[in-house]
Design a protein around this motif. Structure first.
Motif, mmCIF file in Angstrom:
data_model
loop_
_atom_site.group_PDB
_atom_site.id
_atom_site.type_symbol
_atom_site.label_atom_id
_atom_site.label_comp_id
_atom_site.label_asym_id
_atom_site.label_seq_id
_atom_site.Cartn_x
_atom_site.Cartn_y
_atom_site.Cartn_z
ATOM 1 N N ASP A 161 -5.364 22.434 -6.185
ATOM 2 C CA ASP A 161 -6.688 22.402 -5.552
ATOM 3 C C ASP A 161 -6.546 22.480 -4.044
ATOM 4 N N THR A 162 -5.770 21.558 -3.479
ATOM 5 C CA THR A 162 -5.463 21.597 -2.052
ATOM 6 C C THR A 162 -4.442 20.508 -1.754
ATOM 7 N N ASN A 163 -4.194 20.294 -0.484
ATOM 8 C CA ASN A 163 -3.279 19.244 -0.044
ATOM 9 C C ASN A 163 -4.051 18.164 0.701
ATOM 10 N N LEU A 164 -3.416 17.026 0.854
ATOM 11 C CA LEU A 164 -4.044 15.878 1.512
ATOM 12 C C LEU A 164 -2.945 14.985 2.064
ATOM 13 N N TRP A 165 -3.191 14.390 3.222
ATOM 14 C CA TRP A 165 -2.285 13.351 3.715
ATOM 15 C C TRP A 165 -2.608 12.085 2.929
ATOM 16 N N ILE A 166 -1.827 11.859 1.889
ATOM 17 C CA ILE A 166 -2.096 10.727 0.995
ATOM 18 C C ILE A 166 -1.390 9.476 1.494
ATOM 19 N N LYS A 167 -0.111 9.552 1.724
ATOM 20 C CA LYS A 167 0.611 8.441 2.339
ATOM 21 C C LYS A 167 0.308 8.435 3.833
ATOM 22 N N MET B 101 0.819 -1.186 0.000
ATOM 23 C CA MET B 101 0.000 0.000 0.000
ATOM 24 C C MET B 101 0.857 1.242 0.000
ATOM 25 N N THR B 102 2.099 1.135 0.368
ATOM 26 C CA THR B 102 2.926 2.323 0.278
ATOM 27 C C THR B 102 3.702 2.320 -1.009
ATOM 28 N N ARG B 103 4.020 3.492 -1.489
ATOM 29 C CA ARG B 103 4.924 3.628 -2.597
ATOM 30 C C ARG B 103 6.126 4.346 -2.082
ATOM 31 N N THR B 104 7.251 4.038 -2.649
ATOM 32 C CA THR B 104 8.454 4.713 -2.222
ATOM 33 C C THR B 104 9.184 5.222 -3.435
ATOM 34 N N THR C 17 -6.985 11.365 6.330
ATOM 35 C CA THR C 17 -5.916 10.727 5.559
ATOM 36 C C THR C 17 -6.541 9.832 4.501
ATOM 37 N N ALA C 18 -5.932 9.764 3.347
ATOM 38 C CA ALA C 18 -6.459 8.908 2.278
ATOM 39 C C ALA C 18 -6.391 7.432 2.682
ATOM 40 N N TYR C 19 -7.350 6.677 2.184
ATOM 41 C CA TYR C 19 -7.353 5.225 2.371
ATOM 42 C C TYR C 19 -6.856 4.576 1.086
ATOM 43 N N TRP C 20 -5.881 3.668 1.206
ATOM 44 C CA TRP C 20 -5.296 2.988 0.044
ATOM 45 C C TRP C 20 -6.041 1.693 -0.236
ATOM 46 N N LEU C 21 -6.679 1.639 -1.402
ATOM 47 C CA LEU C 21 -7.301 0.401 -1.874
ATOM 48 C C LEU C 21 -6.243 -0.412 -2.608
ATOM 49 N N ALA D 73 -17.892 8.766 5.318
ATOM 50 C CA ALA D 73 -17.851 10.123 4.755
ATOM 51 C C ALA D 73 -19.217 10.786 4.849
ATOM 52 N N ARG D 74 -20.263 10.024 4.587
ATOM 53 C CA ARG D 74 -21.628 10.561 4.665
ATOM 54 C C ARG D 74 -21.942 11.004 6.090
ATOM 55 N N THR D 75 -21.604 10.160 7.048
ATOM 56 C CA THR D 75 -21.873 10.470 8.448
ATOM 57 C C THR D 75 -21.107 11.695 8.909
ATOM 58 N N GLN D 76 -19.882 11.833 8.444
ATOM 59 C CA GLN D 76 -19.026 12.957 8.845
ATOM 60 C C GLN D 76 -19.240 14.199 7.989
ATOM 61 N N ASP D 77 -20.103 14.100 6.989
ATOM 62 C CA ASP D 77 -20.287 15.189 6.025
ATOM 63 C C ASP D 77 -18.930 15.606 5.468
ATOM 64 N N ALA D 78 -18.170 14.613 5.012
ATOM 65 C CA ALA D 78 -16.791 14.816 4.576
ATOM 66 C C ALA D 78 -16.595 14.235 3.183
ATOM 67 N N THR D 79 -15.478 14.590 2.579
ATOM 68 C CA THR D 79 -15.104 14.078 1.264
ATOM 69 C C THR D 79 -14.290 12.806 1.420
ATOM 70 N N LEU D 80 -14.674 11.772 0.714
ATOM 71 C CA LEU D 80 -13.948 10.509 0.715
ATOM 72 C C LEU D 80 -12.655 10.672 -0.070
ATOM 73 N N ALA D 81 -11.559 10.163 0.458
ATOM 74 C CA ALA D 81 -10.262 10.235 -0.216
ATOM 75 C C ALA D 81 -9.708 8.828 -0.375
ATOM 76 N N LEU D 82 -9.589 8.375 -1.623
ATOM 77 C CA LEU D 82 -9.135 7.025 -1.925
ATOM 78 C C LEU D 82 -7.888 7.061 -2.791
ATOM 79 N N VAL D 83 -6.990 6.124 -2.542
ATOM 80 C CA VAL D 83 -5.870 5.847 -3.447
ATOM 81 C C VAL D 83 -6.127 4.478 -4.056
ATOM 82 N N VAL D 84 -6.165 4.413 -5.369
ATOM 83 C CA VAL D 84 -6.344 3.138 -6.069
ATOM 84 C C VAL D 84 -4.970 2.660 -6.496
ATOM 85 N N TYR D 85 -4.568 1.481 -6.004
ATOM 86 C CA TYR D 85 -3.173 1.042 -6.153
ATOM 87 C C TYR D 85 -3.128 -0.471 -6.377
#
Length: 345
Positions: free
Chosen positions: A307-313, A1-4, A96-100, A121-133
């Motif tokens: 657009d913005t930043n995100l904790w992806i890793k 799930m990590t990339r280096t 933080t993004a979730y790695w699929l 995300a629905r419950t938190q009224d938040a944007t879902l952040a996914l990494v497809v890997y």
């Protein structure tokens, strides 16, 4: 799930397709339905309002940090154990993004995972952040080697896409296949990568989803070369490109690089920057470098290109068996402590 990845030169890494015409038809159809693409100059926008500064991203209960925090023993009172628990608690509370990945969420299970995350995300009224890997020959046999076969990958992507469609009201950001393009010339599989990514984009498009192809980082390919790689896939159906994923480069350097890449593209382009571990900048190492710190919290920067930043890793997960770390993707308490020791004060 990590990339280096290296920060001074590319590391050795990851080494069928659906028709590109399908992607073009989908983009045109969605743009006509939503009525925003041409009017706003968006880069394949598929929703009324793209992410930007102030966007609230989901805090996932499935994160490795949350699991580590839950598993920490309350009977262990050693200093290290207490610090590890504090670090895990801190990181578990951060968007933080979730790695699929097919290793964690395989065919037959990945749709349920996406559905559960969308529910949070629905419950938190938040944007879902996914990494497809999950691309075939992922990481070209390096620390994060793996991925699916060329025949299974489309099935896995379709399951992710189907779950996103079922949660159509949930806003989602998708970081698509980190390192896949930046490594392609080194791995000698650019044609395969282009076809696979085009097909994945076509499948994952839906209103309220913004897709970002991975665009490497500022110490890898020159901006013009990275733009050429992005253009090879085509800009239809994606919002833009992600930068600095799993890397440590300073935010200012990545913002400048985002603008340079965008200037070399033929369509308006927008970027997402990973600030999960760049609080101390880079020391030139790409695999578990010591002395690093978490960076700006997700959704706190942005301009006309970024657009913005995100904790992806996810901070606290190892890059691989280097500098004392465990296997790639495993939770590493010592790294979590080091990355957060200033932020927790």
């Amino acid at each position: 799930m990590t990339r280096t990845r290296r920060t001074t030169r590319p590391a050795r890494r990851r080494r069928a397709a659906w028709l590109f015409a399908t992607a073009a038809v989908v983009v045109v159809a969605v743009a006509a339905t939503v009525g925003v693409g041409a009017a706003t100059g968006w880069f394949g926008a598929l929703g009324p309002t793209p992410p930007g500064p102030g966007t609230r991203f989901v805090v996932a209960a499935e994160s490795a940090a949350a699991q580590a925090a839950a598993q920490a023993s309350g009977t262990d009172t050693t200093a290290d154990a207490g610090e590890a628990k504090d670090a895990a608690d801190f990181l578990a509370a951060q968007p933080t993004a979730y790695w699929l990945t097919p290793e964690r969420d395989p065919i037959g299970a990945v749709a349920a995972r996406v559905t559960a995350l969308a529910g949070e995300a629905r419950t938190q009224d938040a944007t879902l952040a996914l990494v497809v890997y999950g691309l075939p020959e992922r990481d070209c046999g390096n620390h994060s080697a793996g991925g699916l076969s060329p025949t299974d990958y489309p099935t896995w992507i379709d399951e992710i896409a189907g779950a996103l469609v079922q949660a159509s009201e949930v806003r989602a950001v998708v970081i698509l296949e980190p390192d896949s393009l930046s490594l392609a010339t080194e791995c000698g599989n650019l044609d395969d990568r282009v076809a696979q990514l085009r097909a994945a984009v076509a499948a994952l498009q839906r209103e309220n989803t913004w897709i970002y192809l991975d665009g490497g980082h500022s110490n890898w390919h020159p901006a013009a070369e990275q733009a050429r790689l992005l253009t090879a896939v085509g800009l239809g159906g994606v919002r833009g490109f992600s930068l600095n994923v799993s890397n440590f480069n300073a935010t200012d350097a990545e913002v400048s690089y985002a603008h340079a890449v965008a200037r070399n593209l033929d369509a308006p382009a927008h970027a997402f920057i990973d600030t999960s571990r760049n609080g101390a900048g880079s020391n030139g190492e790409w695999c578990n470098p010591p002395g690093r710190l978490v960076g700006q919290a997700s959704g706190t920067i942005g301009d006309d290109v970024v657009d913005t930043n995100l904790w992806i890793k996810p901070p606290g997960e190892s890059d691989g068996p280097c500098n004392g770390g465990p296997a790639a993707g495993e939770w590493w308490p010592a790294a979590a402590i080091e990355l957060t020791h200033q932020a927790r004060r």
